[in-house]
Design an enzyme around this catalytic site. Structure first.
Site, short mmCIF file in Angstrom:
data_model
loop_
_atom_site.label_atom_id
_atom_site.label_comp_id
_atom_site.label_asym_id
_atom_site.label_seq_id
_atom_site.Cartn_x
_atom_site.Cartn_y
_atom_site.Cartn_z
N HIS A 116 38.40 11.10 42.69
CA HIS A 116 37.41 10.07 42.78
C HIS A 116 37.79 8.89 43.81
O HIS A 116 37.21 8.93 44.75
CB HIS A 116 36.99 9.48 41.55
CG HIS A 116 35.95 8.58 41.65
ND1 HIS A 116 34.51 8.79 41.25
CD2 HIS A 116 35.75 7.20 41.87
CE1 HIS A 116 33.78 7.80 41.47
NE2 HIS A 116 34.58 6.82 41.76
N GLU A 117 38.89 8.47 43.61
CA GLU A 117 39.32 7.23 44.63
C GLU A 117 39.65 7.80 45.90
O GLU A 117 39.19 7.37 46.91
CB GLU A 117 40.38 6.38 44.04
CG GLU A 117 40.28 5.77 42.41
CD GLU A 117 38.85 4.91 42.59
OE1 GLU A 117 38.65 4.21 43.70
OE2 GLU A 117 38.29 4.82 41.47
N GLU A 156 29.04 6.26 44.34
CA GLU A 156 29.72 6.63 43.01
C GLU A 156 29.60 8.13 42.77
O GLU A 156 30.35 8.81 42.44
CB GLU A 156 29.17 5.70 41.83
CG GLU A 156 29.94 4.52 42.15
CD GLU A 156 31.45 4.55 42.14
OE1 GLU A 156 32.15 5.11 41.59
OE2 GLU A 156 32.11 3.86 43.10
N HIS A 193 36.37 8.16 47.86
CA HIS A 193 36.03 6.92 48.32
C HIS A 193 36.71 6.61 49.79
O HIS A 193 36.25 6.44 50.76
CB HIS A 193 36.33 5.78 47.76
CG HIS A 193 35.56 5.35 46.70
ND1 HIS A 193 34.04 5.46 46.77
CD2 HIS A 193 35.29 5.51 45.11
CE1 HIS A 193 33.36 5.42 45.71
NE2 HIS A 193 34.04 5.15 44.57
#
Length: 237
Positions: free
Chosen positions: A96-97, A170, A100
């Site tokens: 997930h990070e 997100e 980003h």
């Protein structure tokens, strides 16, 4: 408005480290740290970006990414999220990070914030100038009061737009994690795990790049865990 946002972005890594006491690691500290660094390296290769700095900070369950450039980023995780999650769940959080980072969300969020800051500054003063002018006379006191009032009102509206955009990013980062791992199930499990943990509170400058936040509202940087899980389930379908 733009300048202030970009100065914050340029110094985001050292500011983030100081704000939460994150310590950069290289994998020689122990087995858990070695696995963490190796996993970030693997995900960075899959995302086609340079491996970011990896850091750990003491705190409740959370993680974040920051940095002015996607090839010179920082990914940090808390001690509690490392202790409470399985490795597959933590790998999904790291995915997930890394999403980003790969999506350039730190820069995009700064651009959005900077443009809105500039609009707020311009329009609050333009409207105040118009409304404080009576014929050819300007009321300085009224002008200052109106600037103050418009700064608050327009700033509030701008914040709602920033938060709404952050929530969209997100969902995209969750999907990115599912793509990097080849399945959404680990990210779904990680979100479910986070629902049973006390979420860590990040400094305001880092909230948008964290994995979760405490509350969900119009002023939230993250959608609810339930909505994110539902979106991932639909994404899998």
């Amino acid at each position: 408005g733009m300048l202030g946002a970009f100065i914050s972005l340029l110094f985001s890594k050292p500011i983030a480290k100081m704000a939460c006491g994150a310590k950069t690691i290289d994998g020689t500290e122990g087995e858990a740290e070695r696995w963490l660094v190796a996993t970030v390296e693997e995900l960075a290769r899959r995302a086609n970006v340079k491996t970011p700095e990896v850091a750990i900070y003491h705190g409740a369950a959370n993680a974040f990414a920051t940095g002015a450039f996607k090839n010179h980023a920082l990914v940090a995780v808390s001690t509690e999220i490392m202790e409470q999650m399985t490795r597959e769940e933590l790998r999904a959080v790291l995915g997930h990070e890394m999403s980003h980072v790969a999506n350039g969300d730190m820069v995009t969020m700064t651009l959005v914030q900077g443009v809105l800051n500039a609009f707020v500054i311009f329009f609050s003063r333009a409207l105040a100038r118009i409304l404080s002018t009576n014929g050819k006379k300007n009321s300085r006191g009224l002008y200052v009061m109106l600037v103050w009032a418009f700064d608050i009102v327009l700033g509030l509206l701008a914040s709602l737009l920033v938060f709404a955009y952050s929530r969209r990013r997100e969902y995209a980062a969750d999907r990115g994690s599912a793509q990097l791992l080849g399945s959404p199930f680990a990210m779904i499990a990680a979100l479910q795990r986070l629902g049973n943990l006390q979420p860590g509170v990040l400094p305001d400058s880092l909230k948008a790049m964290g994995v979760t936040s405490r509350r969900t509202s119009l002023f939230s940087t993250h959608p609810s865990l339930e909505d994110r899980i539902a979106a991932l389930q639909n994404f899998h379908a």
